[in-house]
Design an enzyme around this catalytic site. Structure first.
Site, PDB file in Angstrom:
ATOM      1  CD  GLU B  51      -1.760  -2.363   1.605  1.00 15.42           C
ATOM      2  OE1 GLU B  51      -0.569  -2.625   1.880  1.00 15.42           O
ATOM      3  OE2 GLU B  51      -2.691  -3.183   1.734  1.00 15.42           O
ATOM      4  CG  PHE B 113     -10.453  -9.368  11.309  1.00 14.74           C
ATOM      5  CD1 PHE B 113      -9.224  -9.880  11.702  1.00 14.74           C
ATOM      6  CD2 PHE B 113     -10.759  -9.331   9.957  1.00 14.74           C
ATOM      7  CE1 PHE B 113      -8.317 -10.341  10.767  1.00 14.74           C
ATOM      8  CE2 PHE B 113      -9.850  -9.794   9.015  1.00 14.74           C
ATOM      9  CZ  PHE B 113      -8.628 -10.302   9.421  1.00 14.74           C
ATOM     10  CD  GLN B 114      -7.722  -7.228   7.888  1.00 14.47           C
ATOM     11  OE1 GLN B 114      -8.576  -6.937   7.065  1.00 14.47           O
ATOM     12  NE2 GLN B 114      -6.567  -7.786   7.575  1.00 14.47           N
ATOM     13  CE  LYS B 163     -17.622  -5.963   3.628  1.00 13.38           C
ATOM     14  NZ  LYS B 163     -17.086  -7.315   3.857  1.00 13.38           N
ATOM     15  CG  MET B 481      22.469  11.123   3.527  1.00 18.99           C
ATOM     16  SD  MET B 481      23.433  12.532   2.980  1.00 18.99           S
ATOM     17  CE  MET B 481      22.464  13.152   1.617  1.00 18.99           C
TER      18      MET B 481
HETATM   19  C1  FAD Z   1      18.782  14.098   2.503  1.00 21.89           C
HETATM   20  C2  FAD Z   1      18.071  15.403   2.310  1.00 21.89           C
HETATM   21  C3  FAD Z   1      18.788  16.587   2.202  1.00 21.89           C
HETATM   22  C4  FAD Z   1      18.151  17.797   1.951  1.00 21.89           C
HETATM   23  N1  FAD Z   1      18.902  18.913   1.750  1.00 21.89           N
HETATM   24  C5  FAD Z   1      18.291  20.039   1.318  1.00 21.89           C
HETATM   25  C6  FAD Z   1      19.059  21.190   0.932  1.00 21.89           C
HETATM   26  O1  FAD Z   1      20.285  21.199   0.992  1.00 21.89           O
HETATM   27  N2  FAD Z   1      18.397  22.265   0.464  1.00 21.89           N
HETATM   28  C7  FAD Z   1      17.028  22.301   0.350  1.00 21.89           C
HETATM   29  O2  FAD Z   1      16.492  23.288  -0.119  1.00 21.89           O
HETATM   30  N3  FAD Z   1      16.282  21.257   0.750  1.00 21.89           N
HETATM   31  C8  FAD Z   1      16.884  20.130   1.204  1.00 21.89           C
HETATM   32  N4  FAD Z   1      16.103  19.055   1.549  1.00 21.89           N
HETATM   33  C9  FAD Z   1      14.643  19.203   1.526  1.00 21.89           C
HETATM   34  C10 FAD Z   1      14.141  19.874   2.801  1.00 21.89           C
HETATM   35  O3  FAD Z   1      14.045  18.892   3.816  1.00 21.89           O
HETATM   36  C11 FAD Z   1      12.747  20.529   2.584  1.00 21.89           C
HETATM   37  O4  FAD Z   1      11.848  19.582   2.081  1.00 21.89           O
HETATM   38  C12 FAD Z   1      12.782  21.690   1.622  1.00 21.89           C
HETATM   39  O5  FAD Z   1      13.870  22.552   1.882  1.00 21.89           O
HETATM   40  C13 FAD Z   1      11.491  22.497   1.704  1.00 21.89           C
HETATM   41  O6  FAD Z   1      11.310  23.215   0.540  1.00 21.89           O
HETATM   42  P1  FAD Z   1      10.409  24.505   0.472  1.00 21.89           P
HETATM   43  O7  FAD Z   1      10.872  25.524   1.451  1.00 21.89           O
HETATM   44  O8  FAD Z   1      10.346  24.901  -0.946  1.00 21.89           O
HETATM   45  O9  FAD Z   1       8.990  24.064   1.027  1.00 21.89           O
HETATM   46  P2  FAD Z   1       7.858  23.088   0.528  1.00 21.89           P
HETATM   47  O10 FAD Z   1       7.796  21.948   1.459  1.00 21.89           O
HETATM   48  O11 FAD Z   1       7.906  22.826  -0.914  1.00 21.89           O
HETATM   49  O12 FAD Z   1       6.611  23.997   0.907  1.00 21.89           O
HETATM   50  C14 FAD Z   1       6.097  24.917   0.027  1.00 21.89           C
HETATM   51  C15 FAD Z   1       5.761  26.220   0.695  1.00 21.89           C
HETATM   52  O13 FAD Z   1       5.063  26.994  -0.279  1.00 21.89           O
HETATM   53  C16 FAD Z   1       3.789  27.332   0.193  1.00 21.89           C
HETATM   54  N5  FAD Z   1       2.865  27.282  -0.924  1.00 21.89           N
HETATM   55  C17 FAD Z   1       2.199  26.226  -1.436  1.00 21.89           C
HETATM   56  N6  FAD Z   1       1.452  26.598  -2.481  1.00 21.89           N
HETATM   57  C18 FAD Z   1       1.652  27.916  -2.640  1.00 21.89           C
HETATM   58  C19 FAD Z   1       1.156  28.875  -3.545  1.00 21.89           C
HETATM   59  N7  FAD Z   1       0.296  28.549  -4.525  1.00 21.89           N
HETATM   60  N8  FAD Z   1       1.583  30.155  -3.416  1.00 21.89           N
HETATM   61  C20 FAD Z   1       2.448  30.501  -2.424  1.00 21.89           C
HETATM   62  N9  FAD Z   1       2.932  29.644  -1.539  1.00 21.89           N
HETATM   63  C21 FAD Z   1       2.556  28.359  -1.646  1.00 21.89           C
HETATM   64  C22 FAD Z   1       3.465  26.363   1.283  1.00 21.89           C
HETATM   65  O14 FAD Z   1       2.547  26.927   2.192  1.00 21.89           O
HETATM   66  C23 FAD Z   1       4.838  26.097   1.888  1.00 21.89           C
HETATM   67  O15 FAD Z   1       5.158  27.067   2.853  1.00 21.89           O
HETATM   68  C24 FAD Z   1      16.736  17.839   1.842  1.00 21.89           C
HETATM   69  C25 FAD Z   1      16.005  16.678   1.999  1.00 21.89           C
HETATM   70  C26 FAD Z   1      16.659  15.451   2.205  1.00 21.89           C
HETATM   71  C27 FAD Z   1      15.832  14.216   2.316  1.00 21.89           C
HETATM   72  C1  TPP Z   2      12.595   5.002   5.266  1.00 18.67           C
HETATM   73  C2  TPP Z   2      13.891   5.653   5.633  1.00 18.67           C
HETATM   74  N1  TPP Z   2      14.715   5.067   6.541  1.00 18.67           N
HETATM   75  C3  TPP Z   2      15.888   5.645   6.850  1.00 18.67           C
HETATM   76  C4  TPP Z   2      16.275   6.827   6.296  1.00 18.67           C
HETATM   77  C5  TPP Z   2      17.622   7.474   6.673  1.00 18.67           C
HETATM   78  N2  TPP Z   2      18.499   7.529   5.489  1.00 18.67           N
HETATM   79  C6  TPP Z   2      18.636   8.624   4.729  1.00 18.67           C
HETATM   80  S1  TPP Z   2      19.625   8.414   3.409  1.00 18.67           S
HETATM   81  C7  TPP Z   2      19.938   6.815   3.834  1.00 18.67           C
HETATM   82  C8  TPP Z   2      20.822   5.959   2.996  1.00 18.67           C
HETATM   83  C9  TPP Z   2      20.302   5.734   1.619  1.00 18.67           C
HETATM   84  O1  TPP Z   2      21.075   4.754   0.981  1.00 18.67           O
HETATM   85  P1  TPP Z   2      21.003   4.532  -0.576  1.00 18.67           P
HETATM   86  O2  TPP Z   2      19.608   4.421  -1.019  1.00 18.67           O
HETATM   87  O3  TPP Z   2      21.908   3.428  -0.969  1.00 18.67           O
HETATM   88  O4  TPP Z   2      21.518   5.914  -1.129  1.00 18.67           O
HETATM   89  P2  TPP Z   2      22.996   6.565  -1.117  1.00 18.67           P
HETATM   90  O5  TPP Z   2      22.996   7.551   0.006  1.00 18.67           O
HETATM   91  O6  TPP Z   2      23.983   5.466  -0.925  1.00 18.67           O
HETATM   92  O7  TPP Z   2      23.106   7.217  -2.446  1.00 18.67           O
HETATM   93  C10 TPP Z   2      19.266   6.484   5.010  1.00 18.67           C
HETATM   94  C11 TPP Z   2      19.342   5.183   5.677  1.00 18.67           C
HETATM   95  C12 TPP Z   2      15.374   7.413   5.390  1.00 18.67           C
HETATM   96  N3  TPP Z   2      15.626   8.600   4.819  1.00 18.67           N
HETATM   97  N4  TPP Z   2      14.216   6.792   5.054  1.00 18.67           N
END
Ligand code: FAD
Ligand code: TPP
Ligand code: MG
Lengths: 163, 573
Positions: B51, B113-114, B163, B481
């Protein structure tokens, strides 16, 4: 800072849990919370007493407003308002304590609402501070039970919170 | 009026909303609904293998189209399996409808159940949720759910249906509501004109301006307006990882994305800016680094459709609540009408400074310190082979950052990733959801050998429905990472970040009836990739061995300001 926030919301099942959930999910404080239906049976009114700095209170009102079931939100503490809380307090009341409790309750304009040979139950309405002061002034009495309703509030003057 | 059962009303209402595909998995609580689905052919159901994948498919459809995707899952374990997908959509403000089966209404609360309290479990991760208590309410609830999901700040909506609300023998007159009004929900449609005027005056007086945009530009369909506005003023543009493609990635005014792994030049420019125009971005902690050191000389104009996003983490000087598109349109108009022009000397000096920063780092990486292929090279090749036009659906990890850094997105809604929740396992189902709806487009899943295994069972769904995505697996044989953080902060103690006992991915995908390719040399990469994208009707899994020791740079130094970055394993700002 202490704030009293009034919320008008749809009288729907689940609405209350959304508000309470929001507070715990976002790490907001709840000091007290009261809720009951209004004259319009489709709406309930909730009063939340909370604490936080300006930024937190702003987030609380904004996040509350975002809940789909919430119709209106006001921070009563921003303007002139009246707040009241109801307390019922049961004392062990023997000998000379009986007179002292009665006297103090009179001074605070409380009422004795239940009596047994050994107890008095006093009802008191007022601001939370007044209720605290009443308890403090009967420091030597033996308190058996305290129940407080939590704060409700309403704006002074012509201002109203309706839809 | 036609009489329909609750189950039939569910299906009919989806059809009336224009839904073509729904993604789901059956179970006891939904058997009536599945029977109703069987007896029509307008709404097509895609049977996933878990799912979670159904929710990611629906979510990705929404990310590509800005229209809600729909998932259908049964009660109990079906519903709880969908939770990760709902949270993923919630964190990125993605419109989605999740219909969950529920036990008979008279059994609710009896540990039937469920049975799980789906309203309770989903409450903190939905924009709203509904429980159906009268079957005849189904059409209006579905109408409201779609309305709520896609207006204002979008988000997922759950509809929980016991249901007995879908009993085939209980029929009701069906009419799908034409419109919906909720007294407690009135999303804004335009910004405050006075505030917008004030913002434009400040913008025209700025000396070191920055335009910082995010996901709100993508979901608010404001990319064209942003581009026009930025071109009008010639100001530098950066965006969050969620905003990629909102402004053309190859435009000279684009300085790359910002934040923890953002470009050197964008983070430097933000730090030194005197005025930041933030639009549809939420000052996430992955962007700001330490908020008390954030952009010390900048005043901030913050445009967002959700007032709660404004001044949540960083105080705005000029808050503007409104949709990005309408606010930008008004700003464009005001700039055009205004007699004032930006201070050209200041702007020239600002650009000179930015170009200097660009020259210093500019997204370089080393290729000489190892025999191994670099992950960055793979993404650059991908960008070249697909002409920057593919839908790139990413998983989570280093590969995600490399994809975001080195793929050049010139169009919005093409970069599909889980930013806020960072859900490993998102990539493959996301790519499937998009390929199904855009069969003529190149759709690629960029993943790692860790992430792909979180939803690899969906290769079976791809077989059943012929969904020929290309999977580019940057195989670094580690949870890269995590390993990078361990290298940098835990003296390279690689606690549980090494993936030994990897499967033979080639044999694995072949067993599902797909094509596998193993690539270990850079010299073979381009040919293999072109071959993979040329096989239009087969799913191709490219198992690409890359340098396991590579790190993602730049990387902000924890608790520092935006300009405090590691630029390589040895250089720091
Ligand atoms: C491993 C990892 C590393 C990351 N590193 C980075 C990084 O280095 N840099 C980075 O930027 N992010 C990074 N992220 C992502 C980060 O966690 C956030 O998801 C991201 O920065 C949020 O983006 P945003 O501010 O554009 O907000 P979003 O989550 O895209 O939110 C959108 C915003 O816009 C508003 N909005 C929505 N619709 C409208 C509209 N029509 N008009 C006006 N406003 C609107 C919403 O209210 C909200 O405030 C990383 C994520 C991961 C998993
Ligand atoms: C469901 C979930 N569990 C754990 C994490 C923490 N986490 C972030 S990146 C990462 C490693 C990802 O490994 P891989 O897919 O091989 O990507 P790589 O960083 O090696 O490119 C983990 C464990 C996560 N983001 N999501
Ligand atoms: Mg890996």
């Amino acid at each position: 800072m202490r704030h009293i926030i009034s919320v008008l919301m749809e009288n729907e099942p689940g609405a209350l849990s959304r508000v309470v959930g929001l507070f715990s999910q976002r790490n907001f404080n709840i000091e007290s919370l009261t809720v009951a239906p209004t004259d319009d049976s489709t709406l309930s009114r909730m009063t939340v007493m909370t604490t936080g700095d300006e930024r937190v209170i702003e987030q609380i009102t904004k996040q509350l407003n975002k809940l789909i079931d919430v119709v209106k939100v006001v921070d009563l503490s921003e303007g002139d308002h009246i707040e009241r809380e109801l307390m019922m307090i049961k004392f062990k009341a023997n000998g000379q304590m009986r007179a002292e409790i009665k006297r103090t309750a009179d001074i605070f304009r409380g009422q004795i609402i239940d009596i047994t040979p050994n107890t008095y139950t006093v009802q008191l309405v007022g601001s939370s501070d007044k209720l605290d002061a009443f308890i403090a002034s009967l420091g030597n009495a033996s308190i058996m039970e305290v129940v407080r309703s939590g704060v409700s509030g309403i704006a002074r003057g012509e201002k109203v919170l309706t839809i | 009026m036609e009489l329909l059962s609750g189950a039939e009303m569910v299906v009919r209402a989806l059809r009336d909303e224009g839904v073509k595909y729904i993604y789901g998995y059956p179970g006891g609580a939904l058997l009536h609904v599945y029977d109703a689905l069987f007896q029509q052919d307008e709404v097509e159901h895609i049977l996933v293998r878990h799912e979670q994948a159904a929710t990611h498919m629906a979510d990705a459809y929404a990310r590509a189209t800005n229209k809600p995707g729909v998932a259908l899952v049964t009660s109990g374990p079906g519903a709880t399996n969908a939770i990760t997908g709902i949270a993923t959509a919630y964190m990125d403000s993605i419109p989605m409808i999740v219909i969950t089966g529920q036990v008979m209404s008279f059994l609710i609360g009896e540990d039937a159940f469920q049975e799980t309290d789906m309203l309770g479990i989903s409450r903190p991760i939905v924009k709203h949720n509904f429980s159906v208590t009268r079957a005849e309410d189904i059409p209006s609830i579905i109408k409201k759910a779609f309305y709520i999901a896609q207006t204002g700040r979008p988000g997922p909506v759950v509809i929980d249906i016991p249901k007995d609300m879908t009993t085939p023998t209980e029929r009701f007159p069906y009419e799908y509501p034409k419109s919906v009004k909720l007294r407690s929900y009135n999303p804004v449609t335009k910004g405050h004109s006075g505030q917008i005027r004030k913002a434009v005056d400040m913008l025209l007086a700025a000396k070191r301006p920055m335009i910082y945009t995010g996901g709100g530009i993508i979901m608010g369909d404001a990319s064209a307006e942003l581009t026009e506005f930025a071109h009008l003023l010639k100001y530098p543009v950066t965006n969050t990882i969620m905003g990629l493609g909102g402004f053309p990635g190859t435009d000279p005014q684009y300085v790359g994305w910002l934040g923890m792994h953002g470009s050197y030049e964008s983070n430097m420019a933000m730090h030194h800016s005197d005025l930041i125009l933030a639009i549809g971005a939420r000052f996430d902690d992955r962007v700001t680094n330490a908020v008390d050191k954030f952009c010390p000389t900048a005043r901030i104009i913050h445009v967002d459709i959700d007032p709660a996003s404004i001044s949540k983490t960083v105080q705005a000087d000029v808050p503007i609540v409104g949709p990005a598109k309408a606010v930008l349109e008004e700003m464009i108009q005001l700039v055009k009408e205004s007699k004032k022009r930006p201070d050209q000397d200041a702007l020239d000096a600002w650009w000179k400074q930015i170009d200097e920063w660009r020259g210093r780092h500019g997204g370089r990486y080393r290729t000489d310190d190892s025999e191994m292929m670099k992950p960055q090279q793979v993404i650059e090749m991908l960008s070249k082979v697909t002409n920057g036009n593919a839908y790139v659906c990413s998983d989570v990890g280093q590969h995600q950052m490399f994809a975001a850094q080195y793929y050049k997105f010139n169009k919005p809604n093409r970069w599909i990733n889980s930013g806020g929740l960072g859900t490993m396992g998102f990539g493959l189902p996301a790519a499937m959801g998009i390929k199904l709806n855009f069969p003529e487009s190149d759709v690629v899943c960029v993943t790692g050998e860790g992430s792909i295994q979180m939803n690899i069972q969906e290769l079976s769904t791809c077989k059943q429905y012929d969904i020929p995505v290309v999977i580019v697996c940057l195989n670094n044989q580690s949870l890269g990472m995590v390993r990078q953080w361990q290298d940098m902060n835990y003296e390279s103690r690689h606690s549980q970040s090494y993936m030994n006992s990897l499967p033979d991915f080639i044999k694995l995908v072949e067993s599902y009836g797909h094509v596998g390719m193993k690539v270990t040399k850079y010299s073979e990469l381009e040919g293999a990739m072109r071959e993979a994208f040329a096989m239009k009707d087969r799913l191709v899994f490219m198992d690409i061995y890359v340098d396991p020791f590579e790190h993602v740079y730049p990387m902000q130094v924890p608790r520092g300001s935006m300009r405090d970055m590691w630029l390589s394993k040895t250089e720091r700002t």
